[in-house]
Design an enzyme around this catalytic site. Structure first.
Site, PDB file in Angstrom:
ATOM      1  N   ILE A 207       0.816  -1.225   0.000  1.00  0.00           N
ATOM      2  CA  ILE A 207       0.000   0.000   0.000  1.00  0.00           C
ATOM      3  C   ILE A 207       0.844   1.267   0.000  1.00  0.00           C
ATOM      4  O   ILE A 207       0.310   2.371   0.018  1.00  0.00           O
ATOM      5  CB  ILE A 207      -0.963   0.022   1.210  1.00  0.00           C
ATOM      6  CG1 ILE A 207      -0.194  -0.137   2.533  1.00  0.00           C
ATOM      7  CG2 ILE A 207      -2.032  -1.041   1.070  1.00  0.00           C
ATOM      8  CD1 ILE A 207      -1.078  -0.025   3.767  1.00  0.00           C
ATOM      9  N   ASP A 329      10.093  14.863  12.767  1.00  0.00           N
ATOM     10  CA  ASP A 329       9.775  14.749  11.335  1.00  0.00           C
ATOM     11  C   ASP A 329       8.264  14.802  11.137  1.00  0.00           C
ATOM     12  O   ASP A 329       7.692  14.018  10.386  1.00  0.00           O
ATOM     13  CB  ASP A 329      10.349  13.447  10.762  1.00  0.00           C
ATOM     14  CG  ASP A 329      10.359  13.438   9.227  1.00  0.00           C
ATOM     15  OD1 ASP A 329      10.271  14.529   8.633  1.00  0.00           O
ATOM     16  OD2 ASP A 329      10.456  12.349   8.637  1.00  0.00           O
TER      17      ASP A 329
END
Length: 499
Positions: A207, A329
């Site tokens: 995915i 991040d």
């Protein structure tokens, strides 16, 4: 040909000794003679060795010259490819060297191989290889039968019998995690349970892909899970992320639910697995690209993100306490959207933990850096104080302000909304450098544009105010995650939103 055949064996022995003395290639690329490289003037370039061989059979002599790559030199000190060999009916003489065009030579032949074997010797020569091949084939079939090769094919069904000794029938992942959070250490499932789960997962489909490897949708006892598969080169990232996810008391509804970590060896290569909850909507980036959101939807996305970050940043004191953690991040691609329209923060591979007792930060020895587009001004101009943990939390707040801007643009009021765009889309290229971002953010002091229409809606007006207070150049002036969470909680109550 006959003259070559008459060449004495000592010369061949001396050549082989010279080859053994020159097996270690130099760092600079070699140019070698290549008899097949007609388009390149019979020359090839390699980081390994030059190679020449002569193979003699009962009726012909075959010469071969080419390059051998460094990766094929196994073992490094005495590569198999450089060793002479003999088979029934043929003899191969080889020579490896590490000087330009050093393989442009004609190796001496040793004469036609003798085929005058007696009946017993001939039977042994034939039966030996046949037995070896049969045993090898049987061994390969056995190994293939007992291993699940996951990279090229997906098995049709899982083998639940593998987990029966450890996990009783009817037990769900929710049951296991509930038991772990209420009666365990609070730092994740036991390693044996993690390994048992990981090794009975059936992968369904890929995915997504990233710099670390691939993400697959998998199934365990009928329940869908996400499997992040790291390549062996990214072992540090895998280990660090698994370590952070198993921090005591980290589990929270707005942080991606960690299930298991395991290293899986399929006989050819090692894969590093990190198993987590599966969320079919994917990342916030994907979600906002596909859909617009209502005011209620916007507040739910923003409040849940702020709640997750506030939990990360918060230190819980006690014997079952949790250290403060900074993400480092944060971006829309590292936030997932759940079925109920709320978010959870993922990808903790760059996160750092703060030990308040010693006032130290466990910065991971990892070469990865955060995403340039979301870097705070102090990160871009390298003025951030790496020894002060608050600096990392403030950089997270700046990035969350940019994520809020992405969400607010997709808020549709009266059918009016903006197209999805990344922050600074109109000021920097699609893959900006640190220097390009520094010029825009630090020198020109620009921030993403806030449309005038946001002033006509109370919710968007509050969101815009939060964003501006997340984007201050002075990190100390920015809001905290907890303050943002409280402001958005008040807004959700005013709007009558139930979280």
């Amino acid at each position: 040909m006959e003259a070559a055949a008459a060449t004495p064996r000592p010369r061949l022995f001396l050549l082989m000794l010279a080859a053994a003395a020159t097996l270690v290639p130099e760092a600079t690329p070699l140019q070698c003679f290549c008899h097949l490289c007609t388009k390149d003037n019979f020359t090839c370039v390699t980081d390994g060795l030059c190679f020449v061989s002569v193979t003699e059979t009962t009726d012909k002599v075959i010469h071969n010259s080419m390059c051998i790559a460094e990766i094929d030199l196994i073992p490094r000190d005495r590569p198999f490819v450089c060793a002479p060999s003999s088979k029934t009916g043929s003899i191969t003489t080889t020579y490896c060297c590490n000087q330009d065009h050093c393989n442009k030579i004609e190796l001496p032949t040793v004469g036609k191989p003798s085929s005058g074997l007696g009946p017993v010797e001939l039977a042994a020569v034939i039966a030996g290889p046949v037995c070896f091949v049969c045993i090898s084939l049987m061994l390969m079939v056995y190994i293939c039968h007992n291993r699940t090769v996951i990279h090229h094919r997906v098995p049709n069904e899982e083998d639940p019998s593998l987990d029966r000794p450890f996990i009783s029938e009817g037990t769900t992942l929710k049951d296991l995690i509930y038991d772990m959070t209420t009666s365990g250490s609070g730092s994740g499932l036991p390693l044996l349970v993690q390994r048992t789960i990981a090794r009975t997962i059936v992968l369904q489909e890929s995915i997504g892909k990233g710099r670390f490897g691939e993400v697959w949708r998998g199934k365990w006892r009928g329940e869908e899970v996400a499997v992040k598969i790291f390549s062996s080169r990214e072992e540090r990232s895998w280990f660090r992320e698994a370590e952070i996810y198993q921090t005591v008391m980290l589990r929270h509804e707005n942080i991606l639910g960690f299930i298991a970590a395991d290293n899986k060896d399929n006989g050819t290569w090692t894969q590093l697995w990190l198993v987590s909850d599966y969320h079919e909507h994917g990342s916030l980036f994907d979600y906002l690209n596909r859909y617009t959101v209502t005011v209620e939807g916007m507040i739910k996305l923003a409040l849940s993100t702020a709640s997750g970050l506030a939990h990360l940043h918060m230190e819980i004191v006690g014997t079952q306490g949790k250290p403060a953690i900074a993400h480092r991040d944060l971006k829309s691609k590292n936030i997932l959207v759940k079925k109920n329209g709320t978010c959870c923060i993922a990808d903790l591979g760059l996160a750092v933990r703060h030990d308040s007792a010693t006032d130290t930060i466990d910065i991971a020895p990892n070469h990865r850096v955060g995403t340039k587009r979301y870097m705070a001004p102090e990160v871009l101009d390298d003025s951030i104080n790496m020894k002060h943990f608050e600096s990392f939390k403030r950089a997270d707040i700046y990035a969350m302000g940019l994520v809020f801007w992405e969400v607010a643009r997709r808020c549709s009021i009266g059918g009016i909304h903006e197209d999805y765009q990344l922050p600074y889309y109109d000021l920097v290229p699609s893959d900006p450098s640190v220097e390009e971002m520094r010029k825009v953010v630090c020198e020109q002091k620009l921030r993403p544009n806030i449309p005038n229409r946001w002033q006509s809606c109370e919710a968007l007006r509050v969101m815009a105010k939060i964003m501006r207070e997340c984007w201050y150049a002075n990190g100390a002036a920015r809001l905290t995650a907890l303050r943002i969470k409280k402001t958005l909680s008040q807004l959700s109550q005013q709007e009558g939103i139930k979280m």
